[in-house]
Design a protein around this motif. Structure first.
Motif, PDB file in Angstrom:
ATOM      1  N   HIS A 124      -1.525  -5.739   3.310  1.00 25.57           N
ATOM      2  CA  HIS A 124      -0.280  -5.075   3.732  1.00 25.57           C
ATOM      3  C   HIS A 124       0.343  -5.874   4.854  1.00 25.57           C
ATOM      4  N   SER A 125       1.322  -5.272   5.541  1.00 28.74           N
ATOM      5  CA  SER A 125       2.103  -6.056   6.510  1.00 28.74           C
ATOM      6  C   SER A 125       1.281  -6.477   7.731  1.00 28.74           C
ATOM      7  N   VAL A 136       5.311  -6.400  -9.388  1.00 29.02           N
ATOM      8  CA  VAL A 136       6.067  -5.140  -9.416  1.00 29.02           C
ATOM      9  C   VAL A 136       7.413  -5.303  -8.699  1.00 29.02           C
ATOM     10  N   ARG A 184       0.834  -1.214   0.000  1.00 29.27           N
ATOM     11  CA  ARG A 184       0.000   0.000   0.000  1.00 29.27           C
ATOM     12  C   ARG A 184       0.863   1.256   0.000  1.00 29.27           C
ATOM     13  N   SER A 185       2.029   1.182  -0.662  1.00 32.77           N
ATOM     14  CA  SER A 185       2.902   2.367  -0.668  1.00 32.77           C
ATOM     15  C   SER A 185       2.258   3.476  -1.495  1.00 32.77           C
ATOM     16  N   ILE A 190       5.493  -5.509  -2.858  1.00 36.04           N
ATOM     17  CA  ILE A 190       5.854  -5.678  -1.446  1.00 36.04           C
ATOM     18  C   ILE A 190       7.345  -5.398  -1.228  1.00 36.04           C
ATOM     19  N   GLY A 191       8.175  -5.955  -2.105  1.00 36.11           N
ATOM     20  CA  GLY A 191       9.627  -5.850  -1.906  1.00 36.11           C
ATOM     21  C   GLY A 191      10.181  -7.016  -1.116  1.00 36.11           C
ATOM     22  N   THR A 203       7.377   1.540 -16.566  1.00 36.31           N
ATOM     23  CA  THR A 203       7.438   2.682 -15.635  1.00 36.31           C
ATOM     24  C   THR A 203       8.040   3.897 -16.340  1.00 36.31           C
ATOM     25  N   THR A 257      10.981  -5.890  -7.270  1.00 36.11           N
ATOM     26  CA  THR A 257      12.306  -5.979  -7.898  1.00 36.11           C
ATOM     27  C   THR A 257      13.289  -6.172  -6.750  1.00 36.11           C
TER      28      THR A 257
HETATM   29  P1  NAP Z   1       7.495   0.006   0.055  1.00 35.22           P
HETATM   30  O1  NAP Z   1       7.290   1.469   0.054  1.00 35.22           O
HETATM   31  O2  NAP Z   1       8.544  -0.604   0.910  1.00 35.22           O
HETATM   32  O3  NAP Z   1       6.093  -0.662   0.411  1.00 35.22           O
HETATM   33  C1  NAP Z   1       5.984  -2.045   0.607  1.00 35.22           C
HETATM   34  C2  NAP Z   1       4.561  -2.406   0.913  1.00 35.22           C
HETATM   35  O4  NAP Z   1       4.525  -3.824   1.123  1.00 35.22           O
HETATM   36  C3  NAP Z   1       4.035  -1.741   2.178  1.00 35.22           C
HETATM   37  O5  NAP Z   1       2.710  -1.326   1.997  1.00 35.22           O
HETATM   38  C4  NAP Z   1       4.115  -2.858   3.227  1.00 35.22           C
HETATM   39  O6  NAP Z   1       3.076  -2.828   4.189  1.00 35.22           O
HETATM   40  C5  NAP Z   1       3.929  -4.090   2.367  1.00 35.22           C
HETATM   41  N1  NAP Z   1       4.588  -5.241   3.001  1.00 35.22           N
HETATM   42  C6  NAP Z   1       5.860  -5.301   3.466  1.00 35.22           C
HETATM   43  N2  NAP Z   1       6.086  -6.520   4.025  1.00 35.22           N
HETATM   44  C7  NAP Z   1       4.933  -7.203   3.906  1.00 35.22           C
HETATM   45  C8  NAP Z   1       4.525  -8.497   4.308  1.00 35.22           C
HETATM   46  N3  NAP Z   1       5.359  -9.337   4.927  1.00 35.22           N
HETATM   47  N4  NAP Z   1       3.258  -8.865   4.045  1.00 35.22           N
HETATM   48  C9  NAP Z   1       2.406  -8.036   3.402  1.00 35.22           C
HETATM   49  N5  NAP Z   1       2.734  -6.791   2.995  1.00 35.22           N
HETATM   50  C10 NAP Z   1       3.984  -6.390   3.252  1.00 35.22           C
HETATM   51  O7  NAP Z   1       7.794  -0.538  -1.407  1.00 35.22           O
HETATM   52  P2  NAP Z   1       7.353   0.044  -2.859  1.00 35.22           P
HETATM   53  O8  NAP Z   1       8.113   1.269  -3.131  1.00 35.22           O
HETATM   54  O9  NAP Z   1       5.882   0.022  -3.001  1.00 35.22           O
HETATM   55  O10 NAP Z   1       7.981  -1.107  -3.784  1.00 35.22           O
HETATM   56  C11 NAP Z   1       7.539  -2.455  -3.715  1.00 35.22           C
HETATM   57  C12 NAP Z   1       8.398  -3.301  -4.637  1.00 35.22           C
HETATM   58  O11 NAP Z   1       8.218  -2.838  -5.969  1.00 35.22           O
HETATM   59  C13 NAP Z   1       9.907  -3.194  -4.378  1.00 35.22           C
HETATM   60  O12 NAP Z   1      10.495  -4.449  -4.672  1.00 35.22           O
HETATM   61  C14 NAP Z   1      10.370  -2.161  -5.370  1.00 35.22           C
HETATM   62  O13 NAP Z   1      11.738  -2.329  -5.739  1.00 35.22           O
HETATM   63  C15 NAP Z   1       9.472  -2.475  -6.537  1.00 35.22           C
HETATM   64  N6  NAP Z   1       9.239  -1.347  -7.447  1.00 35.22           N
HETATM   65  C16 NAP Z   1       9.401  -1.593  -8.781  1.00 35.22           C
HETATM   66  C17 NAP Z   1       9.142  -0.578  -9.688  1.00 35.22           C
HETATM   67  C18 NAP Z   1       9.269  -0.852 -11.146  1.00 35.22           C
HETATM   68  O14 NAP Z   1       9.242   0.053 -11.949  1.00 35.22           O
HETATM   69  N7  NAP Z   1       9.382  -2.119 -11.544  1.00 35.22           N
HETATM   70  C19 NAP Z   1       8.754   0.694  -9.262  1.00 35.22           C
HETATM   71  C20 NAP Z   1       8.588   0.910  -7.885  1.00 35.22           C
HETATM   72  C21 NAP Z   1       8.825  -0.125  -6.990  1.00 35.22           C
HETATM   73  P3  NAP Z   1       2.902  -1.651   5.291  1.00 35.22           P
HETATM   74  O15 NAP Z   1       2.284  -0.526   4.550  1.00 35.22           O
HETATM   75  O16 NAP Z   1       2.004  -2.260   6.299  1.00 35.22           O
HETATM   76  O17 NAP Z   1       4.276  -1.351   5.786  1.00 35.22           O
END
Ligand code: NAP
Length: 296
Positions: free
Chosen positions: A192-193, A232, A169-170, A212-213, A275, A234
């Motif tokens: 989410h987490s 998504v 939910r970022s 999620i990451g 993207t 990476t």
């Molecule tokens: P982020 O800001 O770290 O947000 C991660 C989200 O995942 C948060 O909402 C978090 O929940 C949730 N989460 C974390 N651990 C979890 C778990 N164990 N169970 C369920 N939910 C969990 O990451 P982001 O910026 O959105 O990026 C996510 C991924 O996408 C990363 O791997 C990033 O590298 C990738 N990405 C790729 C692109 C692309 O162009 N391909 C662009 C952007 C991002 P909470 O809110 O509760 O903390």
């Protein structure tokens, strides 16, 4: 079932060729190129690499790129001044602030400062607010979520009426993609987490967006047969067999998922190429809107 693998590269190439033709039309019409201004604060290697890739892709398409590179120790005023300079620059039509910003910088204040008509990242609260509201349309939507929607449509997914689950939910991915799916008339659940039993949601989902990451977090037995899955994530993982000693994997366990679902994106090469493409597409939209306003 073996899934169709959604390859973002040829889709992005096709769209970038259309954007390059549009940039050439713009230059013919106005005598100057559309421009993207970039603010990069600090020397985080991943952020610097993303910015290099974005600048290169823009330049290949005929979009000029104007950079404001600031040290990691910059103060709030320095970063705000860089945004103000790009707001005032008539050769800049879109502004990208590379996130994350260093901890001493108030991100919300910086993003709020980006001129609404140059907000090609779609992160201005007014654009995000319009995305959240029924009957309103934002001028710009964020690049990665827009890329997810393009890939869903390219994969032939039926979005209207679908059960869609977004994991994450970022502000930059999970939240806006959930809003975009809702606008497209899906029934959306956001996990989410703190969500208990995420698999109980994903198993009923026609569409899953994983942002999620966490490498290999969503396994095949969490997914519904025939679902369309956009990964998504990476994540860099060690791989002694790779030349560089590491490779990138998604949030979805690719091998187990592809035996179950109907379609699944590649990682890398799925969402990533879209993207940058969506950022370029937003820059073209901004350029036409601003140039037309100036000639009115
Ligand atoms: P982020 O800001 O770290 O947000 C991660 C989200 O995942 C948060 O909402 C978090 O929940 C949730 N989460 C974390 N651990 C979890 C778990 N164990 N169970 C369920 N939910 C969990 O990451 P982001 O910026 O959105 O990026 C996510 C991924 O996408 C990363 O791997 C990033 O590298 C990738 N990405 C790729 C692109 C692309 O162009 N391909 C662009 C952007 C991002 P909470 O809110 O509760 O903390």
């Amino acid at each position: 079932m073996t899934a169709i693998i959604i390859d973002g590269v040829p889709i992005a190439e096709r769209l970038r060729a259309e954007i390059a033709a549009d940039a050439a039309r713009f230059k013919d019409a106005y005598g100057y190129s559309p421009g993207l201004g970039v603010v990069l604060v600090g020397d985080d290697p991943a952020s610097a690499q993303y910015v290099r890739m974005k600048r290169r892709a823009c330049e290949q398409a005929g979009i000029a790129s104007i950079a404001q590179l600031l040290p990691a120790t910059s103060a709030q005023d320095d970063v705000e001044a860089a945004v103000e300079a790009l707001n005032a620059d008539p050769t800049v039509h879109g502004i990208l602030v590379q996130l994350p910003l260093p901890p001493q910088i108030n991100e919300e204040r910086v993003l709020r400062l980006v001129s609404l008509e140059k907000d090609v990242d779609g992160f201005h609260p007014i654009n995000l607010g319009a995305l959240a509201m029924k009957g309103r349309e934002p001028t710009f939507t964020p690049a990665t979520p827009t890329g997810c929607m393009v890939l869903l449509r390219e994969a032939g997914a039926t979005i209207e009426g679908a059960n869609a689950v977004v994991v994450g939910r970022s502000n930059i991915v999970g939240l806006p993609v959930a809003l975009m799916l809702m606008k497209a008339n899906a029934t959306v659940t956001v996990c989410h987490s703190r969500t208990r039993e995420i698999a109980s949601y994903t198993r009923n989902a026609d569409i899953v967006i994983a942002a999620i990451g966490k490498p290999h977090f969503i396994r095949g037995d969490w997914l519904k047969p025939g679902a369309v899955v956009i990964d998504v994530g990476t994540n860099r993982v060690d791989d002694p067999t790779a030349e560089r000693g590491y490779r990138f994997v998604g949030d979805v366990d690719f091998e187990s998922a592809k035996a179950v679902v109907g379609a699944l994106t590649k990682v890398p090469g799925g969402v990533g190429p879209l993207t940058i493409t969506m950022l370029m597409s937003n820059t073209m939209k901004a350029a036409w809107l601003i140039a037309q306003k100036l000639t009115m």
